[in-house]
Design a protein around this motif. Structure first.
Motif, PDB file in Angstrom:
ATOM      1  N   THR A  19       0.592  -0.952  -0.242  1.00 44.93           N
ATOM      2  CA  THR A  19      -0.118  -0.338   0.034  1.00 44.93           C
ATOM      3  C   THR A  19       0.804   1.135   0.136  1.00 44.93           C
ATOM      4  OG1 THR A  19      -0.001   0.326   2.703  1.00 44.93           O
ATOM      5  CG2 THR A  19      -1.946  -1.045   0.972  1.00 44.93           C
ATOM      6  N   GLU A  20       0.530   1.983  -0.542  1.00 45.66           N
ATOM      7  CA  GLU A  20       1.503   3.633  -0.278  1.00 45.66           C
ATOM      8  C   GLU A  20       1.662   4.392   1.034  1.00 45.66           C
ATOM      9  OE1 GLU A  20      -1.011   6.388  -2.640  1.00 45.66           O
ATOM     10  OE2 GLU A  20      -1.585   5.413  -4.310  1.00 45.66           O
ATOM     11  N   ASN A  21       0.930   3.523   2.512  1.00 41.14           N
ATOM     12  CA  ASN A  21       0.865   4.248   3.252  1.00 41.14           C
ATOM     13  C   ASN A  21       2.135   3.691   3.763  1.00 41.14           C
ATOM     14  OD1 ASN A  21      -0.257   1.961   3.895  1.00 41.14           O
ATOM     15  ND2 ASN A  21      -1.673   2.971   5.120  1.00 41.14           N
TER      16      ASN A  21
ATOM     17  N   GLU B 154       8.976  -2.107   3.415  1.00 41.67           N
ATOM     18  CA  GLU B 154       8.145  -2.731   3.575  1.00 41.67           C
ATOM     19  C   GLU B 154       7.921  -3.242   1.919  1.00 41.67           C
ATOM     20  OE1 GLU B 154       4.841  -3.211   6.375  1.00 41.67           O
ATOM     21  OE2 GLU B 154       5.318  -1.252   6.231  1.00 41.67           O
ATOM     22  N   GLN B 155       7.197  -2.367   1.236  1.00 37.09           N
ATOM     23  CA  GLN B 155       6.800  -2.552  -0.595  1.00 37.09           C
ATOM     24  C   GLN B 155       7.414  -3.230  -0.960  1.00 37.09           C
ATOM     25  OE1 GLN B 155       5.587   1.417  -2.685  1.00 37.09           O
ATOM     26  NE2 GLN B 155       4.869   2.475  -1.294  1.00 37.09           N
ATOM     27  N   PHE B 156       9.053  -2.901  -0.954  1.00 39.46           N
ATOM     28  CA  PHE B 156      10.062  -3.783  -1.751  1.00 39.46           C
ATOM     29  C   PHE B 156      10.061  -5.130  -1.102  1.00 39.46           C
ATOM     30  CE2 PHE B 156      14.849  -4.685  -2.364  1.00 39.46           C
ATOM     31  CZ  PHE B 156      14.017  -4.711  -4.314  1.00 39.46           C
ATOM     32  N   GLN B 157      10.481  -5.271   0.263  1.00 38.06           N
ATOM     33  CA  GLN B 157      10.652  -6.409   0.955  1.00 38.06           C
ATOM     34  C   GLN B 157       8.789  -7.519   0.001  1.00 38.06           C
ATOM     35  OE1 GLN B 157       9.844  -7.395   5.355  1.00 38.06           O
ATOM     36  NE2 GLN B 157       8.094  -7.569   5.137  1.00 38.06           N
TER      37      GLN B 157
END
Length: 136
Positions: free
Chosen positions: A21-23, A28-31
């Protein structure tokens, strides 16, 4: 000519509960978008590599209690730099060039996330790490 990036992305498993998610932080997004699917893809290899690690250390792992085995895995992944670097290479080698460029911006924090996931995966696959039966 086939495109390395599209081939790499095509073979990665989907992880439905790995939300992006954007937030979330970029790490964490990459993970969730990159590291988790790669580790899932490499699961069988990671288990076999750990079996070899056990064998090279005289199979002492098999004599340990479950709690000590979990600690053994943690120490191998977190403290044995040669083994840790080998694990990282198996994961980083599955990155696209764009993913690698994101990775090198914050490799230290991402390595920590990567190794925690590998450790958790090996620990949760403890039953697959039983001593192989001798073949007669």
């Amino acid at each position: 000519m086939e495109n390395r990036e599209s081939n790499l992305l095509a073979i990665r498993p989907q992880i439905l509960n790995a939300r992006v998610t954007e937030n979330m932080s970029e790490d964490e997004q990459f993970q969730n978008k990159t590291i988790r699917p790669i580790i899932k893809l490499q699961n069988e290899l990671l288990i076999e590599v750990f079996r070899n690690y056990i064998k090279k250390r005289k199979n002492t792992f098999y004599e340990l209690s479950v709690e000590k085995r979990l600690l053994y895995i943690e120490n191998a992944v977190q403290k044995d730099m040669k083994f840790r670097n080998s694990l990282k290479g198996m994961i980083i080698g599955q990155f696209t060039v764009d993913e690698y460029l994101i990775y090198i911006k914050n490799s230290s924090a991402l390595n920590k996330r990567m190794m925690n996931i590998v450790r958790e995966r090996l620990q949760s696959n403890l039953q697959l790490l039983e001593k192989p039966l001798a073949v007669h």
